[in-house]
Enzyme design. Structure first.
Site, PDB file in Angstrom:
ATOM      1  N   PRO A  23      32.360   0.669  50.667  1.00  0.00           N
ATOM      2  CA  PRO A  23      31.214   1.129  51.461  1.00  0.00           C
ATOM      3  C   PRO A  23      30.142   1.724  50.567  1.00  0.00           C
ATOM      4  O   PRO A  23      30.433   2.522  49.679  1.00  0.00           O
ATOM      5  CB  PRO A  23      31.833   2.193  52.379  1.00  0.00           C
ATOM      6  N   GLN A  98      32.597   1.328  58.605  1.00  0.00           N
ATOM      7  CA  GLN A  98      33.012   2.666  58.204  1.00  0.00           C
ATOM      8  C   GLN A  98      32.332   3.722  59.074  1.00  0.00           C
ATOM      9  O   GLN A  98      31.107   3.746  59.200  1.00  0.00           O
ATOM     10  CB  GLN A  98      32.684   2.950  56.742  1.00  0.00           C
ATOM     11  N   HIS A 174      35.742   7.591  57.268  1.00  0.00           N
ATOM     12  CA  HIS A 174      35.323   8.132  55.976  1.00  0.00           C
ATOM     13  C   HIS A 174      35.870   9.556  55.855  1.00  0.00           C
ATOM     14  O   HIS A 174      35.293  10.509  56.365  1.00  0.00           O
ATOM     15  CB  HIS A 174      33.801   8.136  55.868  1.00  0.00           C
ATOM     16  N   GLY A 175      37.000   9.675  55.162  1.00  0.00           N
ATOM     17  CA  GLY A 175      37.612  10.979  54.959  1.00  0.00           C
ATOM     18  C   GLY A 175      37.450  11.464  53.539  1.00  0.00           C
ATOM     19  O   GLY A 175      38.231  12.304  53.077  1.00  0.00           O
ATOM     20  N   ALA A 176      36.427  10.951  52.836  1.00  0.00           N
ATOM     21  CA  ALA A 176      36.273  11.198  51.404  1.00  0.00           C
ATOM     22  C   ALA A 176      34.878  11.721  51.069  1.00  0.00           C
ATOM     23  O   ALA A 176      34.062  11.992  51.944  1.00  0.00           O
ATOM     24  CB  ALA A 176      36.556   9.900  50.645  1.00  0.00           C
ATOM     25  N   TYR A 179      32.343  14.601  52.860  1.00  0.00           N
ATOM     26  CA  TYR A 179      31.804  14.593  54.216  1.00  0.00           C
ATOM     27  C   TYR A 179      32.756  15.306  55.180  1.00  0.00           C
ATOM     28  O   TYR A 179      33.717  15.947  54.766  1.00  0.00           O
ATOM     29  CB  TYR A 179      31.465  13.162  54.621  1.00  0.00           C
ATOM     30  N   ARG A 226      39.696   6.304  54.541  1.00  0.00           N
ATOM     31  CA  ARG A 226      39.389   6.449  53.114  1.00  0.00           C
ATOM     32  C   ARG A 226      39.522   7.916  52.727  1.00  0.00           C
ATOM     33  O   ARG A 226      38.991   8.801  53.421  1.00  0.00           O
ATOM     34  CB  ARG A 226      37.976   5.961  52.816  1.00  0.00           C
ATOM     35  N   GLY A 289      33.966   2.975  38.043  1.00  0.00           N
ATOM     36  CA  GLY A 289      33.771   2.710  36.622  1.00  0.00           C
ATOM     37  C   GLY A 289      34.749   1.718  36.027  1.00  0.00           C
ATOM     38  O   GLY A 289      34.715   1.459  34.810  1.00  0.00           O
TER      39      GLY A 289
END
Length: 361
Positions: A23, A98, A174-176, A179, A226, A289
């Site tokens: 996302p 998401q 979206h649990g990351a 937020y 997530r 990365g």
């Protein structure tokens, strides 16, 4: 690397390969939260990847944090996403929408009701945010009442239902990334004294309730989440007990039989290994990365079932094909990530387009 091109079952659907488009916020929606006119083209261009996870999409007015991000709670939103889902499916792709509630990562100037942001506790993140008037400090949020927390859980479930109405194959919570869900998890942003604060079990409660409510609404096979354990950003600090909280959280979420868990890895390899052991459904792993040479290594080792990629997919609509053939990749233009026009959005060339252009020279 051959395993990454093998088909895999994910909840109730089959993916053509083990690659996921992570996302990515693009800030190109209309002011009312309806996806922008080029969104269907943008997502359909990337439909050859195993699964598309859309940009974060707010489940309510309170859930919006940034300018021109999409929603999924009005009829207009549903119609906008319906065009996107149809375009992706027409190309043979799969798409999870998401659901992202920004919580305290919000500014009144960016939301439709222009109200103060909401969060587990009235603690500001200590960060600025872009608004129509330029960069501004994010104000201190208002702490949600216990009843409002429960209503927010219902908002997530309602938004999930609307996503399915729009034709999405499922939703990812979206649990990351600092937020709302992670704001409940982290002791640095949650000092509540009700059943949603204090102990590990209480701070994990909101994430579990959201996942269960959505699972009950649309089915566990269409529900995913997530998480970003140990990620330090925007005032989020889970402290020394963070790994134990995630072990508890993942074990509880595993009981729901969700389609997948999506881990945005922040470097704690021991915890990642424990999560792999605790989780019995598909595990999607995003290592920010990661180089091209490392693609497929987590699948080959058994640490992940599927791998997620962001900027490389953004810049290469035919990412899977380039990866399979060994072709060079387009470089992402960071200046066009957020907002703007078709530039840096739907104009990245595919291999076939580059070949055709060269032949006409």
């Amino acid at each position: 690397m051959s395993d990454i091109f093998a088909k895999v079952r994910l909840g109730g659907i089959e993916l053509n390969n083990r690659l996921v488009m992570a996302p990515m916020t693009r800030s190109r929606a209309k002011l009312d939260g309806t996806p922008g006119d080029l969104a269907a083209q943008y997502y359909a261009q990337r439909a050859s990847i195993g699964l598309i996870v859309t940009e974060g999409t707010q489940p309510s007015d309170d859930g919006q944090g940034y300018l021109t991000t999409p929603g999924i709670y009005t009829d207009a939103h549903v119609e906008g996403w319906k065009a996107i889902a149809q375009a992706v499916h027409a190309q043979g792709g799969r798409i999870f929408l998401q659901l992202m509630h920004a919580g305290r990562m919000s500014h009144p100037d960016n939301t439709p009701h222009h109200r103060q942001g909401v969060a587990p506790s009235a603690i500001a993140p200590g960060a600025p945010m872009f608004t129509a008037a330029g960069m501004q400090d994010i104000p201190t949020p208002r702490a949600l009442t216990t009843e409002e927390v429960r209503q927010t859980v219902k908002d997530f479930a309602y938004a999930a239902r609307r996503a399915i109405e729009a034709g999405a194959d499922g939703v990812e919570i979206h649990g990351a990334n600092g937020y709302l869900v992670q704001q409940f998890i982290a002791a640095s942003s949650n000092v509540r004294t009700d059943e949603y604060g204090g102990s590990i079990e209480n701070r994990a409660r909101f994430a579990i309730e959201v996942a269960k409510a959505i699972s009950d609404e649309i089915g566990p096979e269409r529900t995913a989440i997530r998480l970003s354990p140990s990620l330090l950003m925007w005032g989020i600090d889970e402290g020394a007990e963070g790994p134990d909280l995630y072990r508890h959280l993942v074990a509880e979420l595993d009981k729901l039989g969700l389609a997948y868990i999506h881990i945005m890895h922040a470097g704690n390899e021991e915890l990642l290994s424990d999560i792999r052991k605790l989780w019995h459904q598909a595990l999607v792993l995003n290592r920010p990365g990661r180089s091209r040479e490392q693609i497929g290594t987590d699948i080959a080792s058994g640490l992940a079932d599927i791998e997620a990629y962001g900027q490389m997919v953004l810049a290469n609509p035919d990412f899977a094909e380039r990866l399979d053939s060994g072709a060079p990749m387009n470089e992402a233009d960071r200046s066009t990530f957020f907002g703007g026009t078709e530039k840096g959005y739907v104009d990245y060339p595919t291999m076939s387009e580059l070949k055709a252009a060269k032949e006409t020279e």
